[in-house]
Design a protein around this motif. Structure first.
Motif, PDB file in Angstrom:
ATOM      1  N   CYS A  57     -89.832  -3.555  -9.656  1.00 45.90           N
ATOM      2  CA  CYS A  57     -90.401  -3.316 -10.323  1.00 45.90           C
ATOM      3  C   CYS A  57     -89.704  -2.472 -11.755  1.00 45.90           C
ATOM      4  CB  CYS A  57     -92.182  -2.072 -10.215  1.00 45.90           C
ATOM      5  SG  CYS A  57     -92.702  -3.315  -8.607  1.00 45.90           S
ATOM      6  N   CYS A  58     -89.133  -1.925 -12.014  1.00 42.70           N
ATOM      7  CA  CYS A  58     -88.487  -1.326 -12.881  1.00 42.70           C
ATOM      8  C   CYS A  58     -87.942  -2.435 -14.137  1.00 42.70           C
ATOM      9  CB  CYS A  58     -87.285  -0.509 -12.510  1.00 42.70           C
ATOM     10  SG  CYS A  58     -86.186   0.829 -13.819  1.00 42.70           S
ATOM     11  N   SER A  59     -88.025  -1.962 -15.071  1.00 40.91           N
ATOM     12  CA  SER A  59     -87.730  -3.023 -16.289  1.00 40.91           C
ATOM     13  C   SER A  59     -86.704  -2.768 -16.660  1.00 40.91           C
ATOM     14  CB  SER A  59     -87.784  -2.436 -17.480  1.00 40.91           C
ATOM     15  OG  SER A  59     -88.039  -1.412 -18.104  1.00 40.91           O
ATOM     16  N   TRP A  60     -85.484  -3.910 -17.186  1.00 38.37           N
ATOM     17  CA  TRP A  60     -84.179  -4.271 -17.632  1.00 38.37           C
ATOM     18  C   TRP A  60     -84.006  -2.898 -18.214  1.00 38.37           C
ATOM     19  CZ3 TRP A  60     -81.496  -3.958 -22.036  1.00 38.37           C
ATOM     20  CH2 TRP A  60     -80.125  -3.545 -21.957  1.00 38.37           C
ATOM     21  N   ASP A  62     -85.006   0.138 -18.617  1.00 36.02           N
ATOM     22  CA  ASP A  62     -85.088   1.122 -17.713  1.00 36.02           C
ATOM     23  C   ASP A  62     -84.137   1.619 -17.448  1.00 36.02           C
ATOM     24  OD1 ASP A  62     -87.885   2.010 -18.969  1.00 36.02           O
ATOM     25  OD2 ASP A  62     -88.498   1.360 -17.439  1.00 36.02           O
ATOM     26  N   ALA A  98     -91.121  -4.727 -26.072  1.00 36.12           N
ATOM     27  CA  ALA A  98     -90.082  -4.272 -24.191  1.00 36.12           C
ATOM     28  C   ALA A  98     -90.532  -6.010 -23.521  1.00 36.12           C
ATOM     29  CB  ALA A  98     -91.589  -3.557 -23.872  1.00 36.12           C
ATOM     30  N   GLY A  99     -90.663  -6.519 -24.533  1.00 36.10           N
ATOM     31  CA  GLY A  99     -91.083  -8.603 -24.251  1.00 36.10           C
ATOM     32  C   GLY A  99     -90.001  -8.609 -24.240  1.00 36.10           C
ATOM     33  N   GLU A 102     -87.036  -7.530 -22.373  1.00 41.68           N
ATOM     34  CA  GLU A 102     -86.741  -8.452 -21.155  1.00 41.68           C
ATOM     35  C   GLU A 102     -86.230  -9.503 -21.521  1.00 41.68           C
ATOM     36  OE1 GLU A 102     -86.955  -6.025 -18.471  1.00 41.68           O
ATOM     37  OE2 GLU A 102     -86.879  -4.347 -19.875  1.00 41.68           O
ATOM     38  N   ASP A 103     -86.891 -10.162 -21.712  1.00 36.58           N
ATOM     39  CA  ASP A 103     -87.019 -11.898 -22.239  1.00 36.58           C
ATOM     40  C   ASP A 103     -85.486 -12.206 -22.507  1.00 36.58           C
ATOM     41  OD1 ASP A 103     -87.146 -14.747 -21.992  1.00 36.58           O
ATOM     42  OD2 ASP A 103     -89.188 -14.041 -23.454  1.00 36.58           O
TER      43      ASP A 103
END
Length: 182
Positions: A57-60, A62, A98-99, A102-103
């Motif tokens: 559940c942790c973003s790239w 982070d 953020a999107g 991640e993408d």
């Protein structure tokens, strides 16, 4: 990215795969030995599973260190210079979305796979890279422009506000059991 840098990256990935493989073998051996090690290994595995569930559940962003960020920014610059489209698909402020981060990290990972020796296993290097160009790159460009809001940042950065979580956790019921989630 030079051939030498790509080779070093592939070597680093292979080393990590070897370490993961050795850890898996040790865990499986401990679990099948029927000794106290097995229960200890099972506890370790459960703990590792809990940790990986948290990481999932942790973003790239982070998880990334300064080196990973620098590599992503370098790759993003290479991407925009290499694939010049009529309208820019990345703006200078992409790191603040953020999107997009991640993408783009996912796109880079798919590209690294497509140009690596691993690509030869499935289809071959030509077909894998062609698939990346046909499937991943156009999808990313579309999402960067429309879904992630970079279109609004063509002249200056436009802040987006995070939406609140919408999941009703108090009313959640486990499907099939009918039990409420704690």
């Amino acid at each position: 990215m030079s051939s030498e840098e790509r080779f070093e990256a592939v070597e680093a990935e292979l080393a990590q795969v070897r370490r993961d493989h050795e850890e898996l073998i040790r865990t499986l051996e401990a679990m099948t030995s029927g000794t106290a090690e097995a229960s200890s290994a099972t506890g370790d595995t459960e703990s590792a599973n809990e940790e990986s569930a948290e990481v999932a559940c942790c973003s790239w962003a982070d998880q990334a260190d300064a080196e990973a960020w620098a590599a992503l920014m370098d790759w993003a610059d290479w991407l925009t210079v290499t694939y010049q489209t009529a309208e820019p698909f990345l703006t200078g402020c992409w790191t603040r979305h953020a999107g997009v981060v991640e993408d783009l990290a996912g796109l880079k990972l798919a590209w690294e796979h497509a140009v690596s020796a691993c690509a030869e296993v499935e289809w071959g290097p030509t077909e894998t890279l062609e698939y990346w160009h046909d499937r991943y790159l156009p999808g990313f460009i579309h999402r960067a422009r429309s879904l992630h809001g970079l279109q609004a940042c063509q002249t200056r950065h436009e802040s987006t506000h995070a939406r609140p979580a919408v999941t009703d956790r108090d009313g959640a019921v486990v499907s099939g059991t009918g039990e409420k989630v704690a």
